[in-house]
Design an enzyme around this catalytic site. Structure first.
Site, PDB file in Angstrom:
ATOM      1  CG  ASP A   1      -1.648  -1.329   1.352  1.00  0.00           C
ATOM      2  OD1 ASP A   1      -2.438  -1.656   0.460  1.00  0.00           O
ATOM      3  OD2 ASP A   1      -1.402  -2.064   2.332  1.00  0.00           O
TER       4      ASP A   1
ATOM      5  CG  HIS B   1      -3.296  -5.236   3.386  1.00  0.00           C
ATOM      6  ND1 HIS B   1      -2.912  -4.437   2.325  1.00  0.00           N
ATOM      7  CD2 HIS B   1      -3.721  -6.383   2.837  1.00  0.00           C
ATOM      8  CE1 HIS B   1      -3.096  -5.101   1.196  1.00  0.00           C
ATOM      9  NE2 HIS B   1      -3.591  -6.284   1.482  1.00  0.00           N
TER      10      HIS B   1
HETATM   11  P1  NAX Z   1      -2.332 -18.149  -3.965  1.00  0.00           P
HETATM   12  O1  NAX Z   1      -3.701 -18.691  -3.723  1.00  0.00           O
HETATM   13  O2  NAX Z   1      -1.769 -18.152  -5.341  1.00  0.00           O
HETATM   14  O3  NAX Z   1      -1.281 -18.937  -3.048  1.00  0.00           O
HETATM   15  C1  NAX Z   1      -1.514 -19.209  -1.701  1.00  0.00           C
HETATM   16  C2  NAX Z   1      -0.840 -20.530  -1.405  1.00  0.00           C
HETATM   17  O4  NAX Z   1      -0.952 -20.749   0.000  1.00  0.00           O
HETATM   18  C3  NAX Z   1      -1.481 -21.711  -2.098  1.00  0.00           C
HETATM   19  O5  NAX Z   1      -0.491 -22.414  -2.839  1.00  0.00           O
HETATM   20  C4  NAX Z   1      -2.038 -22.550  -0.934  1.00  0.00           C
HETATM   21  O6  NAX Z   1      -1.944 -23.941  -1.181  1.00  0.00           O
HETATM   22  C5  NAX Z   1      -1.113 -22.114   0.202  1.00  0.00           C
HETATM   23  N1  NAX Z   1      -1.653 -22.343   1.540  1.00  0.00           N
HETATM   24  C6  NAX Z   1      -2.938 -22.271   1.952  1.00  0.00           C
HETATM   25  N2  NAX Z   1      -3.026 -22.597   3.253  1.00  0.00           N
HETATM   26  C7  NAX Z   1      -1.785 -22.880   3.670  1.00  0.00           C
HETATM   27  C8  NAX Z   1      -1.239 -23.296   4.906  1.00  0.00           C
HETATM   28  N3  NAX Z   1      -2.005 -23.525   5.965  1.00  0.00           N
HETATM   29  N4  NAX Z   1       0.099 -23.501   4.979  1.00  0.00           N
HETATM   30  C9  NAX Z   1       0.887 -23.314   3.905  1.00  0.00           C
HETATM   31  N5  NAX Z   1       0.431 -22.931   2.708  1.00  0.00           N
HETATM   32  C10 NAX Z   1      -0.895 -22.713   2.592  1.00  0.00           C
HETATM   33  O7  NAX Z   1      -2.330 -16.691  -3.343  1.00  0.00           O
HETATM   34  P2  NAX Z   1      -1.300 -15.493  -3.553  1.00  0.00           P
HETATM   35  O8  NAX Z   1      -1.717 -14.685  -4.730  1.00  0.00           O
HETATM   36  O9  NAX Z   1       0.081 -16.007  -3.502  1.00  0.00           O
HETATM   37  O10 NAX Z   1      -1.643 -14.605  -2.251  1.00  0.00           O
HETATM   38  C11 NAX Z   1      -1.343 -15.097  -0.964  1.00  0.00           C
HETATM   39  C12 NAX Z   1      -1.985 -14.242   0.095  1.00  0.00           C
HETATM   40  O11 NAX Z   1      -1.486 -12.900   0.039  1.00  0.00           O
HETATM   41  C13 NAX Z   1      -3.502 -14.104  -0.017  1.00  0.00           C
HETATM   42  O12 NAX Z   1      -4.068 -14.260   1.279  1.00  0.00           O
HETATM   43  C14 NAX Z   1      -3.697 -12.682  -0.491  1.00  0.00           C
HETATM   44  O13 NAX Z   1      -4.946 -12.170  -0.114  1.00  0.00           O
HETATM   45  C15 NAX Z   1      -2.562 -11.988   0.206  1.00  0.00           C
HETATM   46  N6  NAX Z   1      -2.152 -10.681  -0.288  1.00  0.00           N
HETATM   47  C16 NAX Z   1      -1.734  -9.761   0.637  1.00  0.00           C
HETATM   48  C17 NAX Z   1      -1.254  -8.526   0.275  1.00  0.00           C
HETATM   49  C18 NAX Z   1      -0.780  -7.543   1.300  1.00  0.00           C
HETATM   50  O14 NAX Z   1      -0.440  -6.418   0.897  1.00  0.00           O
HETATM   51  N7  NAX Z   1      -0.729  -7.838   2.603  1.00  0.00           N
HETATM   52  C19 NAX Z   1      -1.211  -8.114  -1.150  1.00  0.00           C
HETATM   53  C20 NAX Z   1      -1.245  -9.253  -2.098  1.00  0.00           C
HETATM   54  C21 NAX Z   1      -2.139 -10.396  -1.709  1.00  0.00           C
HETATM   55  O15 NAX Z   1      -3.445 -10.096  -2.109  1.00  0.00           O
END
Ligand code: NAX
Length: 324
Positions: free
Chosen positions: A159, A187
């Protein structure tokens, strides 16, 4: 050559990690002279995909990578970890209410908090990226009683960087000309991107942009930038999120160049009482962050800061029974 450090990444087969792991491996986070051991965590059904990521990491022949561990066991992934980037989270599924989402993630982050508590280096630096990031960080911290709550942070650097880019573009300057940007709070869409203390090439930002643009274009555009990326790209921010996670950790470990935004445990500063993870302006040096104190706040800022605080307190209330 320095001794290697252990860096745990969760959600390591996901979109953000597909950029993040490679940039960390190439030395973007801790420097080109810092060897790393990558400890990658995924859920069991994603282990095959994770294996593909490991194959690609090996195929890069990164000079700094000493070892790669791929696992579905948080105790293994966090063993002796010096840095932990918690990216994996449960996305909102069809029909899922906000409360369900908070609870589903609370289950994940309480387990990971315990695993960090039991296994990580006593000096581990934790960054939560997975949403709802601030409250997930709170849950992890509450489940890690042997670690200092200040070791748990959440990411608002994306952000912050988005706000730098918007203001630089508007004023026709470069992002490096902008100093004093602040993201306050959560966030989420209630975050408050504040330019009241910003200067652009030495001139107060408020003198360079119209108040109407600030309130009615800049603030909502920064708040809604994630949705705009999804609309344009058909997928959520990934490379920019990874880049910001690297900025956050690099600055925390090696020092920031001026004010940056980090979501950290509220300590009463600026009237935000403890109990939530709130984004503040901080400066980092010698591996520690410190909240920038003494900034004047007008009524507009106070009201915006309160709104995002209220949302964080509501998120906390929804998972209070899981805080341990
Ligand atoms: P993806 O869905 O591509 O990847 C997430 C991965 O996490 C998947 O491979 C899934 O199998 C794995 N996962 C789920 N539960 C798990 C657990 N208990 N232990 C280990 N791995 C696990 O998502 P992606 O685009 O990489 O985004 C990841 C996260 O970042 C999401 O929650 C998203 O909302 C968040 N974001 C946060 C941002 C921030 O500024 N704080 C910005 C970007 C993003 O939106």
């Amino acid at each position: 050559m320095k001794d290697p450090v252990r860096i745990a990444i969760t959600g390591a087969a996901g979109n953000i990690s597909y950029s993040l792991a490679f940039r960390i491996a190439s030395g973007d986070m801790l420097g080109k002279d810092q060897p790393v051991i990558l400890q990658l965590l995924e859920i069991t059904p994603a282990l095959e995909a994770l294996n593909g990521v490991v194959m690609e990491l090996n195929d890069c022949a990164f000079p700094l990578v000493q070892d790669i561990v791929a696992t579905d066991d948080a105790n293994v992934a966090f063993k002796d970890a010096d840095y932990a980037l918690l990216v994996g989270a449960r996305p909102r599924g069809p029909g899922m209410e906000r409360k369900d989402l908070l609870e589903a993630n609370a289950a994940i982050f309480s387990v990971q908090g315990k695993a960090l508590n039991d296994n990580a280096s006593r000096d581990v630096k934790v960054l939560v990226v997975g949403n709802p990031a601030n409250t997930n960080a709170l849950i992890a911290s509450c489940n890690a009683p042997d670690l200092d709550p200040g070791q748990f942070t959440a990411m608002t650097r994306l952000d912050h960087n988005r706000a730098l880019a918007q203001l630089a573009q508007k004023t026709g300057k470069h992002v490096t000309d902008v100093e004093g940007m602040i993201i306050w709070g959560n966030h989420s869409a209630t975050q408050y991107p504040d330019i009241a203390h910003c200067k652009v090439a030495g001139t107060p930002a408020a003198e360079l942009v119209e108040r109407d643009w600030y309130e009615n274009t800049f603030i909502p555009d920064v708040q809604q930038r994630g949705a705009a990326i999804i609309k344009a790209r058909g997928a959520s921010s990934a490379a920019s999120a990874a880049s910001s996670a690297i900025d956050h950790m690099r600055d925390w470990a090696l020092g920031s160049n001026g004010i940056v935004s980090m979501a950290i445990p509220a300590d009463g500063s600026y009237g935000i009482e403890p109990g939530i993870i709130y984004s503040y302006p901080v400066v980092c040096q010698n591996g520690a962050y410190e909240i920038v104190q003494g900034l004047e706040l007008d009524d507009f800022s106070k009201q915006k800061m309160k709104a995002t605080e209220d949302e964080l307190r509501q998120e906390r209330a929804a998972v209070e029974h899981l805080l341990g």
